[in-house]
Motif scaffolding. Structure first.
Motif, mmCIF file in Angstrom:
data_model
loop_
_atom_site.group_PDB
_atom_site.id
_atom_site.type_symbol
_atom_site.label_atom_id
_atom_site.label_comp_id
_atom_site.label_asym_id
_atom_site.label_seq_id
_atom_site.Cartn_x
_atom_site.Cartn_y
_atom_site.Cartn_z
ATOM 1 N N ASP A 90 -29.414 -7.447 12.406
ATOM 2 C CA ASP A 90 -28.188 -7.745 11.590
ATOM 3 C C ASP A 90 -28.291 -6.681 10.903
ATOM 4 O O ASP A 90 -26.367 -5.647 10.546
ATOM 5 C CB ASP A 90 -27.813 -8.836 11.400
ATOM 6 C CG ASP A 90 -28.123 -10.125 13.167
ATOM 7 O OD1 ASP A 90 -28.123 -9.293 14.075
ATOM 8 O OD2 ASP A 90 -28.096 -10.988 12.865
ATOM 9 N N PHE A 91 -28.819 -6.270 9.639
ATOM 10 C CA PHE A 91 -28.166 -5.542 8.808
ATOM 11 C C PHE A 91 -28.684 -4.904 8.878
ATOM 12 O O PHE A 91 -27.729 -3.798 8.859
ATOM 13 C CB PHE A 91 -29.612 -6.332 7.374
ATOM 14 C CG PHE A 91 -29.004 -5.779 6.586
ATOM 15 C CD1 PHE A 91 -28.195 -5.881 5.225
ATOM 16 C CD2 PHE A 91 -30.603 -4.220 6.108
ATOM 17 C CE1 PHE A 91 -27.621 -5.208 3.809
ATOM 18 C CE2 PHE A 91 -29.468 -3.602 4.621
ATOM 19 C CZ PHE A 91 -28.398 -4.002 3.897
ATOM 20 N N ILE A 92 -29.542 -3.930 9.523
ATOM 21 C CA ILE A 92 -29.594 -3.068 10.003
ATOM 22 C C ILE A 92 -28.248 -2.100 10.921
ATOM 23 O O ILE A 92 -27.707 -1.377 10.958
ATOM 24 C CB ILE A 92 -31.004 -2.164 10.595
ATOM 25 C CG1 ILE A 92 -32.203 -3.309 9.895
ATOM 26 C CG2 ILE A 92 -30.941 -0.880 11.124
ATOM 27 C CD1 ILE A 92 -31.621 -1.680 8.604
ATOM 28 N N ASP A 93 -27.888 -2.779 11.861
ATOM 29 C CA ASP A 93 -27.130 -2.800 12.565
ATOM 30 C C ASP A 93 -25.584 -2.660 11.341
ATOM 31 O O ASP A 93 -24.653 -1.756 11.915
ATOM 32 C CB ASP A 93 -25.795 -3.959 13.620
ATOM 33 C CG ASP A 93 -27.310 -4.119 14.831
ATOM 34 O OD1 ASP A 93 -27.976 -3.200 14.776
ATOM 35 O OD2 ASP A 93 -27.618 -4.877 15.171
ATOM 36 N N LEU A 94 -25.476 -3.664 10.713
ATOM 37 C CA LEU A 94 -23.788 -3.405 9.950
ATOM 38 C C LEU A 94 -24.307 -1.733 8.996
ATOM 39 O O LEU A 94 -23.546 -1.217 9.043
ATOM 40 C CB LEU A 94 -24.386 -4.535 8.743
ATOM 41 C CG LEU A 94 -23.122 -5.003 6.991
ATOM 42 C CD1 LEU A 94 -21.567 -4.848 7.982
ATOM 43 C CD2 LEU A 94 -23.615 -5.646 6.995
ATOM 44 N N ILE A 95 -25.138 -1.548 8.106
ATOM 45 C CA ILE A 95 -25.535 -0.070 8.366
ATOM 46 C C ILE A 95 -25.257 0.341 8.842
ATOM 47 O O ILE A 95 -24.194 1.440 8.533
ATOM 48 C CB ILE A 95 -26.645 0.115 7.074
ATOM 49 C CG1 ILE A 95 -27.399 -1.332 6.188
ATOM 50 C CG2 ILE A 95 -27.497 1.679 6.593
ATOM 51 C CD1 ILE A 95 -26.508 -1.500 5.140
ATOM 52 N N ASP A 96 -25.786 0.657 9.985
ATOM 53 C CA ASP A 96 -24.692 1.943 10.770
ATOM 54 C C ASP A 96 -23.924 1.685 10.863
ATOM 55 O O ASP A 96 -23.379 2.618 11.089
ATOM 56 C CB ASP A 96 -25.883 1.316 12.260
ATOM 57 C CG ASP A 96 -25.789 2.685 13.382
ATOM 58 O OD1 ASP A 96 -25.873 3.417 13.271
ATOM 59 O OD2 ASP A 96 -25.201 1.476 14.586
ATOM 60 N N ILE A 97 -23.374 0.672 11.686
ATOM 61 C CA ILE A 97 -21.771 0.600 11.658
ATOM 62 C C ILE A 97 -21.146 1.315 10.251
ATOM 63 O O ILE A 97 -20.116 1.739 10.486
ATOM 64 C CB ILE A 97 -21.369 -0.601 11.509
ATOM 65 C CG1 ILE A 97 -21.894 -1.207 13.617
ATOM 66 C CG2 ILE A 97 -19.704 -1.008 11.972
ATOM 67 C CD1 ILE A 97 -21.166 -2.678 13.400
ATOM 68 N N ILE A 98 -21.350 0.447 9.236
ATOM 69 C CA ILE A 98 -20.188 1.202 7.902
ATOM 70 C C ILE A 98 -20.910 3.164 7.920
ATOM 71 O O ILE A 98 -19.408 2.692 7.481
ATOM 72 C CB ILE A 98 -21.015 0.411 6.901
ATOM 73 C CG1 ILE A 98 -20.407 -1.125 7.036
ATOM 74 C CG2 ILE A 98 -20.548 0.860 5.058
ATOM 75 C CD1 ILE A 98 -20.781 -1.776 5.943
#
Length: 78
Positions: A11-19
């Motif tokens: 989830d954190f990696i996805d968040l970094i990707d989206i941002i």
């Protein structure tokens, strides 16, 4: 900061990707942000989502919506 503490947190990696995608930055640049800066980015994304939701609620029955989508947006959905 590095990714070692977050290897098991997709989830954190996805968040970094989206941002990084939304703001046109490299993930390596986003990972260097403080938690406060990441929080501001997340709040802005949530506000954008709320504005889109409100716009959909206020449309009239006869209004036409023209969806715009690119291939990279489809990747985020999957």
């Amino acid at each position: 900061m590095g990714l070692n503490p977050f290897e098991n947190d997709p989830d954190f990696i996805d968040l970094i990707d989206i941002i990084s995608k939304v703001y046109g930055k490299l993930p390596s640049e986003v990972i260097k942000l403080s938690w406060g800066e990441i929080f501001i980015c997340v709040r802005c994304l949530l506000a954008r989502s709320e504005r889109a939701k409100a716009a959909m609620k206020t449309k009239k029955k006869d209004d036409i919506i023209f969806p715009v989508m690119n291939i990279m947006d489809l990747i985020d959905i999957v």
